[in-house]
Enzyme design. Structure first.
Site: not given
Ligand code: IMP
Length: 180
Positions: A45-46, A104, A132, A153-154, A166
């Site tokens: 949903k982000g 992330d 990040k 963590f944001v 959100r």
């Molecule tokens: P990845 O697969 O580890 O790159 O994670 C991506 C997903 O993790 C993003 O689409 C976010 O929904 C969630 N995520 C990663 N870091 C954060 C954060 O600092 N705050 C909130 N959600 C995060």
């Protein structure tokens, strides 16, 4: 008020809006050069607030769609990526512009990009509001990034902590007591 749970603001609403103008121009120019029009696919949903801010700047006839994948619970990435909701528009022989809230570890985008290649997409580009890089475990970079953020963590502008925050119109860091 949710605002009271925020320790500090990292990126303001005005900065996000201004950056979206720049990103939209750059993206539009790049597709124009290639002579293609992408299907714009938001990861739920982000990506919703960012995608809304971005697509209203596009002048090309843009088709939008959404997907929901999950790999994240609380504050740590877990397990493999699972498709919870698939897109309706066919990705076959279409260029795809994936819209994400944050890169992330990179796991989600590595898997989703692979999946689009399997669906027959001709090209997959990624635009992410945030990056990040300190947390990266998988080799992937977004083609377009709004802002690089430190390893904190944001929340806000689509990003959640346990499904909340959100709706905040900025990117912020939560007060530590919220996690405890
Ligand atoms: P990845 O697969 O580890 O790159 O994670 C991506 C997903 O993790 C993003 O689409 C976010 O929904 C969630 N995520 C990663 N870091 C954060 C954060 O600092 N705050 C909130 N959600 C995060």
């Amino acid at each position: 008020m949710v605002q009271d749970d925020i320790l500090k603001v990292l990126v303001t609403e005005e900065e996000i809006e201004q950056r979206c103008v720049e990103l939209a121009e750059q993206i539009e120019a790049d597709y124009q050069k290639e002579g293609t029009v992408p299907v714009v696919v938001g990861l739920l949903k982000g990506s919703v607030p960012f995608m809304a801010e971005l697509i209203k700047r596009f002048k090309f006839p843009c088709e939008i769609d959404f997907m929901k994948v999950s790999s994240y619970d609380g504050t740590e990435s877990i397990g493999d990526v699972r498709i919870d909701l698939d897109m309706q528009i066919s990705a076959k022989e279409r260029p795809i512009l994936l819209v994400e809230d944050i890169v992330d570890t990179g796991r989600t985008l590595v898997e989703v990009k692979k999946m689009f290649k399997n669906k027959g997409a001709t090209d997959v580009k990624i635009v992410s509001l945030l990056d990040k890089p300190d947390r990266r475990e998988f080799e992937i970079e977004a083609d377009y990034v709004g802002f690089t953020v430190p390893n904190e963590f944001v929340v806000g502008y689509g990003l959640d902590y346990n499904q909340k925050y959100r709706n905040l119109p900025f990117i912020g860091v939560l007060k530590p007591e919220i996690y405890e």
